[in-house]
Design a protein around this motif. Structure first.
Motif, short mmCIF file in Angstrom:
data_model
loop_
_atom_site.label_atom_id
_atom_site.label_comp_id
_atom_site.label_asym_id
_atom_site.label_seq_id
_atom_site.Cartn_x
_atom_site.Cartn_y
_atom_site.Cartn_z
N HIS A 1 0.84 -1.20 0.00
CA HIS A 1 0.00 0.00 0.00
C HIS A 1 0.87 1.25 0.00
O HIS A 1 0.64 2.18 -0.76
CB HIS A 1 -0.92 -0.02 1.22
N ASN A 2 1.88 1.28 0.85
CA ASN A 2 2.74 2.46 0.92
C ASN A 2 3.54 2.65 -0.35
O ASN A 2 3.83 3.75 -0.75
CB ASN A 2 3.69 2.36 2.12
N ASN B 1 6.68 12.78 -12.03
CA ASN B 1 5.88 13.99 -11.93
C ASN B 1 6.66 15.02 -11.10
O ASN B 1 7.78 14.76 -10.66
CB ASN B 1 4.51 13.70 -11.32
N PHE B 2 6.05 16.17 -10.88
CA PHE B 2 6.72 17.27 -10.18
C PHE B 2 7.08 16.90 -8.74
O PHE B 2 8.18 17.19 -8.28
CB PHE B 2 5.83 18.51 -10.22
N ILE B 3 6.17 16.26 -8.03
CA ILE B 3 6.45 15.89 -6.63
C ILE B 3 7.57 14.86 -6.58
O ILE B 3 8.44 14.93 -5.71
CB ILE B 3 5.16 15.42 -5.92
N ASP B 4 7.57 13.92 -7.50
CA ASP B 4 8.66 12.94 -7.58
C ASP B 4 10.00 13.66 -7.83
O ASP B 4 11.02 13.32 -7.23
CB ASP B 4 8.37 11.94 -8.70
N THR C 1 2.73 13.20 -1.61
CA THR C 1 2.06 14.49 -1.63
C THR C 1 3.02 15.57 -1.11
O THR C 1 4.10 15.25 -0.60
CB THR C 1 0.81 14.47 -0.72
N PHE C 2 2.61 16.82 -1.20
CA PHE C 2 3.41 17.91 -0.63
C PHE C 2 3.54 17.74 0.88
O PHE C 2 4.59 18.04 1.45
CB PHE C 2 2.82 19.27 -0.98
N LYS C 3 2.49 17.26 1.52
CA LYS C 3 2.54 17.02 2.96
C LYS C 3 3.63 16.00 3.28
O LYS C 3 4.39 16.16 4.23
CB LYS C 3 1.18 16.54 3.46
N ASP C 4 3.71 14.94 2.46
CA ASP C 4 4.75 13.93 2.66
C ASP C 4 6.14 14.52 2.50
O ASP C 4 7.05 14.22 3.28
CB ASP C 4 4.58 12.77 1.65
N ILE C 5 6.32 15.36 1.49
CA ILE C 5 7.63 16.01 1.26
C ILE C 5 7.98 16.88 2.47
O ILE C 5 9.10 16.85 2.98
CB ILE C 5 7.61 16.88 -0.02
N LYS C 6 7.01 17.65 2.92
CA LYS C 6 7.23 18.54 4.07
C LYS C 6 7.63 17.74 5.31
O LYS C 6 8.55 18.14 6.04
CB LYS C 6 5.95 19.35 4.32
N LYS D 1 5.75 28.17 0.09
CA LYS D 1 6.15 28.83 1.34
C LYS D 1 6.26 27.83 2.49
O LYS D 1 6.61 28.20 3.61
CB LYS D 1 5.16 29.93 1.69
N GLU D 2 5.96 26.54 2.21
CA GLU D 2 6.00 25.49 3.23
C GLU D 2 6.95 24.35 2.88
O GLU D 2 7.56 23.75 3.75
CB GLU D 2 4.61 24.89 3.43
#
Length: 172
Positions: free
Chosen positions: A16-17, A159-162, A23-28, A74-75
């Protein structure tokens, strides 16, 4: 039986993982010790300037890039390497961090229109490949020396997040 069920549960969580999109939250969270991408003392990217650039240069950006520009820059960190030559959508910014400069330089060179650049460095452009049928375009490097897309698979991202994640991993 309990051991078997526990092992199956662990394995299903790993699968699953693995399949979960970052996501951006994951990156943060993953890079919580890093500074946000956008300097707090600069005029922020804004929707009006971004829309003007999209219309003026007839370009397509994926939702993740637009969200990053307008909500998350900004985050969320992108790292020092990625920041150099990265374009933010605010026409008041200095040329070295202005998205219009990236788009203008690319357009003047008459490179392929199916690529939309968002970063430049030493004549090369980091671009979204708009030929994809996916809503999130892959990121590629257009190499000015070969006048084509960099063929090394290490320079292609889903993609961009990757791209942000892999760039951060490589840098730190």
């Amino acid at each position: 039986i309990c051991r078997f069920l526990r092992d199956c549960y662990k394995q299903s969580n790993v699968v699953h993982n693995f399949r979960k999109k970052m996501t951006f939250k994951d990156i943060k969270e993953k890079y919580s010790d890093r500074e946000p991408a956008f300097p707090s003392n600069c005029p922020e990217p804004n929707e009006a300037d971004l829309n003007e650039l999209i219309e003026k240069y007839n370009c397509k950006f994926p939702k993740s890039f637009i969200d990053f520009q307008l909500k998350f820059c900004k985050e969320v960190p992108i790292g020092d390497f990625a920041f150099e030559g990265f374009g933010f959508a605010n026409k008041e910014l200095d040329p070295y961090m202005n998205l219009e400069e990236v788009l203008k330089d690319y357009a003047e060179l008459k490179f392929p229109e199916y690529l939309t650049p968002f970063r430049q460095d030493n004549g090369d452009f980091w671009c979204f490949d708009n030929r994809s049928s996916e809503s999130e375009f892959p990121v590629v490097i257009f190499d000015h020396n070969s006048n084509g897309i960099e063929s090394d698979p290490n320079y292609k991202w889903k993609n961009f997040i990757d791209w942000i994640d892999k760039t951060m991993e490589d840098e730190y």
